[in-house]
Motif scaffolding. Structure first.
Motif, PDB file in Angstrom:
ATOM      1  N   LEU A   7       5.582 -27.644  26.684  1.00 10.27           N
ATOM      2  CA  LEU A   7       6.425 -26.559  27.166  1.00 10.27           C
ATOM      3  C   LEU A   7       5.824 -25.928  28.407  1.00 10.27           C
ATOM      4  CD1 LEU A   7       7.359 -24.715  23.839  1.00 10.27           C
ATOM      5  CD2 LEU A   7       8.702 -26.391  25.107  1.00 10.27           C
ATOM      6  N   LYS A   8       6.680 -25.658  29.378  1.00 14.73           N
ATOM      7  CA  LYS A   8       6.273 -24.936  30.580  1.00 14.73           C
ATOM      8  C   LYS A   8       6.109 -23.466  30.232  1.00 14.73           C
ATOM      9  CE  LYS A   8       9.166 -28.012  33.272  1.00 14.73           C
ATOM     10  NZ  LYS A   8      10.461 -28.126  33.926  1.00 14.73           N
ATOM     11  N   PRO A   9       5.433 -22.703  31.062  1.00 15.64           N
ATOM     12  CA  PRO A   9       5.314 -21.265  30.801  1.00 15.64           C
ATOM     13  C   PRO A   9       6.694 -20.615  30.646  1.00 15.64           C
ATOM     14  CG  PRO A   9       3.816 -21.916  32.542  1.00 15.64           C
ATOM     15  CD  PRO A   9       4.687 -23.106  32.252  1.00 15.64           C
ATOM     16  N   GLY A  10       6.867 -19.877  29.570  1.00 19.63           N
ATOM     17  CA  GLY A  10       8.113 -19.163  29.330  1.00 19.63           C
ATOM     18  C   GLY A  10       9.249 -20.014  28.775  1.00 19.63           C
ATOM     19  N   GLU A  11       9.059 -21.333  28.669  1.00 22.98           N
ATOM     20  CA  GLU A  11      10.117 -22.207  28.162  1.00 22.98           C
ATOM     21  C   GLU A  11      10.325 -21.970  26.666  1.00 22.98           C
ATOM     22  OE1 GLU A  11      11.468 -26.886  28.310  1.00 22.98           O
ATOM     23  OE2 GLU A  11       9.385 -26.400  28.710  1.00 22.98           O
ATOM     24  N   ARG A  12      11.586 -22.143  26.232  1.00 30.93           N
ATOM     25  CA  ARG A  12      11.915 -21.951  24.826  1.00 30.93           C
ATOM     26  C   ARG A  12      12.343 -23.280  24.192  1.00 30.93           C
ATOM     27  NH1 ARG A  12      16.047 -17.062  25.021  1.00 30.93           N
ATOM     28  NH2 ARG A  12      16.787 -18.318  26.757  1.00 30.93           N
ATOM     29  N   ILE A  13      12.165 -23.331  22.880  1.00 28.39           N
ATOM     30  CA  ILE A  13      12.559 -24.504  22.110  1.00 28.39           C
ATOM     31  C   ILE A  13      13.062 -24.011  20.754  1.00 28.39           C
ATOM     32  CG2 ILE A  13      10.239 -24.877  21.189  1.00 28.39           C
ATOM     33  CD1 ILE A  13      10.785 -27.907  21.347  1.00 28.39           C
ATOM     34  N   ILE A  14      14.079 -24.694  20.234  1.00 27.54           N
ATOM     35  CA  ILE A  14      14.555 -24.390  18.891  1.00 27.54           C
ATOM     36  C   ILE A  14      13.985 -25.439  17.956  1.00 27.54           C
ATOM     37  CG2 ILE A  14      16.569 -24.332  17.370  1.00 27.54           C
ATOM     38  CD1 ILE A  14      18.209 -23.289  19.685  1.00 27.54           C
ATOM     39  N   ILE A  15      13.377 -24.965  16.892  1.00 19.68           N
ATOM     40  CA  ILE A  15      12.876 -25.845  15.831  1.00 19.68           C
ATOM     41  C   ILE A  15      13.458 -25.297  14.534  1.00 19.68           C
ATOM     42  CG2 ILE A  15      10.864 -26.760  14.629  1.00 19.68           C
ATOM     43  CD1 ILE A  15       9.273 -26.327  17.221  1.00 19.68           C
ATOM     44  N   GLY A  16      14.355 -26.060  13.945  1.00 19.43           N
ATOM     45  CA  GLY A  16      15.052 -25.581  12.754  1.00 19.43           C
ATOM     46  C   GLY A  16      15.901 -24.375  13.106  1.00 19.43           C
ATOM     47  N   GLN A  17      15.697 -23.286  12.427  1.00 19.84           N
ATOM     48  CA  GLN A  17      16.445 -22.051  12.674  1.00 19.84           C
ATOM     49  C   GLN A  17      15.639 -21.051  13.512  1.00 19.84           C
ATOM     50  OE1 GLN A  17      19.726 -21.595  11.625  1.00 19.84           O
ATOM     51  NE2 GLN A  17      19.527 -23.757  11.123  1.00 19.84           N
ATOM     52  N   SER A  18      14.525 -21.509  14.084  1.00 21.95           N
ATOM     53  CA  SER A  18      13.650 -20.608  14.838  1.00 21.95           C
ATOM     54  C   SER A  18      13.640 -20.938  16.319  1.00 21.95           C
ATOM     55  CB  SER A  18      12.210 -20.712  14.319  1.00 21.95           C
ATOM     56  OG  SER A  18      12.157 -20.387  12.954  1.00 21.95           O
ATOM     57  N   VAL A  19      13.607 -19.898  17.142  1.00 23.10           N
ATOM     58  CA  VAL A  19      13.442 -20.059  18.582  1.00 23.10           C
ATOM     59  C   VAL A  19      11.992 -19.722  18.900  1.00 23.10           C
ATOM     60  CG1 VAL A  19      14.126 -19.257  20.870  1.00 23.10           C
ATOM     61  CG2 VAL A  19      15.835 -19.415  19.051  1.00 23.10           C
ATOM     62  N   ILE A  20      11.315 -20.655  19.556  1.00 27.06           N
ATOM     63  CA  ILE A  20       9.918 -20.450  19.928  1.00 27.06           C
ATOM     64  C   ILE A  20       9.865 -20.324  21.446  1.00 27.06           C
ATOM     65  CG2 ILE A  20       7.614 -21.485  19.954  1.00 27.06           C
ATOM     66  CD1 ILE A  20       8.495 -22.921  17.320  1.00 27.06           C
ATOM     67  N   THR A  21       9.237 -19.262  21.931  1.00 26.45           N
ATOM     68  CA  THR A  21       9.081 -19.039  23.364  1.00 26.45           C
ATOM     69  C   THR A  21       7.618 -19.218  23.720  1.00 26.45           C
ATOM     70  OG1 THR A  21      10.896 -17.442  23.335  1.00 26.45           O
ATOM     71  CG2 THR A  21       9.449 -17.410  25.264  1.00 26.45           C
ATOM     72  N   ASN A  22       7.361 -20.064  24.702  1.00 28.50           N
ATOM     73  CA  ASN A  22       5.995 -20.315  25.133  1.00 28.50           C
ATOM     74  C   ASN A  22       5.441 -19.105  25.878  1.00 28.50           C
ATOM     75  OD1 ASN A  22       3.626 -21.698  25.579  1.00 28.50           O
ATOM     76  ND2 ASN A  22       4.406 -22.849  27.321  1.00 28.50           N
ATOM     77  N   SER A  23       4.127 -18.964  25.850  1.00 32.65           N
ATOM     78  CA  SER A  23       3.461 -17.882  26.581  1.00 32.65           C
ATOM     79  C   SER A  23       3.435 -18.222  28.065  1.00 32.65           C
ATOM     80  CB  SER A  23       2.047 -17.683  26.041  1.00 32.65           C
ATOM     81  OG  SER A  23       1.291 -18.860  26.281  1.00 32.65           O
ATOM     82  N   ASP A  24       2.504 -17.665  28.788  1.00 28.46           N
ATOM     83  CA  ASP A  24       2.465 -17.841  30.245  1.00 28.46           C
ATOM     84  C   ASP A  24       1.641 -19.043  30.704  1.00 28.46           C
ATOM     85  OD1 ASP A  24       0.072 -16.774  29.488  1.00 28.46           O
ATOM     86  OD2 ASP A  24       0.061 -15.158  30.954  1.00 28.46           O
ATOM     87  N   THR A  25       1.247 -19.911  29.773  1.00 30.09           N
ATOM     88  CA  THR A  25       0.527 -21.131  30.156  1.00 30.09           C
ATOM     89  C   THR A  25       1.236 -22.351  29.563  1.00 30.09           C
ATOM     90  OG1 THR A  25      -0.904 -21.014  28.209  1.00 30.09           O
ATOM     91  CG2 THR A  25      -1.723 -19.974  30.221  1.00 30.09           C
ATOM     92  N   ARG A  26       1.040 -23.485  30.199  1.00 36.15           N
ATOM     93  CA  ARG A  26       1.611 -24.741  29.705  1.00 36.15           C
ATOM     94  C   ARG A  26       0.990 -25.042  28.346  1.00 36.15           C
ATOM     95  NH1 ARG A  26       4.472 -28.101  32.513  1.00 36.15           N
ATOM     96  NH2 ARG A  26       4.788 -30.213  31.807  1.00 36.15           N
ATOM     97  N   THR A  27       1.824 -25.515  27.411  1.00 37.00           N
ATOM     98  CA  THR A  27       1.362 -25.756  26.054  1.00 37.00           C
ATOM     99  C   THR A  27       1.874 -27.108  25.567  1.00 37.00           C
ATOM    100  OG1 THR A  27       1.502 -23.389  25.585  1.00 37.00           O
ATOM    101  CG2 THR A  27       1.392 -24.845  23.699  1.00 37.00           C
TER     102      THR A  27
END
Length: 125
Positions: A7-27
């Motif tokens: 994930l890029k900084p700030g990028e979001r992803i949905i996993i199941g019923q949850s939205v995960i937002t990345n912090s300010d660093t690539r992960t």
């Protein structure tokens, strides 16, 4: 085999019923399991589904994320009827998408629809 996601900084992803937002660093991380997974760039909302192909995509997306094909089946059939009436040349791809849905391969169905969104945009220019 786990799915590796970066994930890029700030990028979001949905996993199941949850939205995960990345912090300010690539992960990068690994996901193991059967939960539906969608990157932010591949997600449509009701507000952005403004064309026939996008409405079909949104409907299949909801089937995938909610793991509930029957709940969206009638809506899907109405959307594909509208789409094929508007662009008959999309019929073959829509038939392939419908077969994928019937077999339970919803993510593959979404992948098949993405090129149609681009082709539709070209028609609308």
């Amino acid at each position: 085999m786990p799915l590796r996601v970066e994930l890029k900084p700030g990028e979001r992803i949905i996993i199941g019923q949850s939205v995960i937002t990345n912090s300010d660093t690539r992960t990068a991380f690994l996901i193991d399991g059967d939960a539906p997974i969608m990157r932010e760039k591949d997600i449509l909302t009701a507000e952005t589904a403004t064309t026939p192909v996008k409405r079909v995509y949104l409907c299949v997306q909801m089937m995938y994320l909610e793991n509930d094909i029957p709940a969206y089946q009638e809506l899907y059939l109405g959307f594909i009827k509208e789409l094929i009436e508007a662009v008959p040349s999309f019929r073959e791809t829509i038939e392939d998408v419908s077969k994928l849905i019937l077999s339970g391969s919803l993510y593959k169905a979404l992948k098949e629809l993405r090129p149609l969104i681009k082709r539709e945009e070209e028609f609308l220019r």
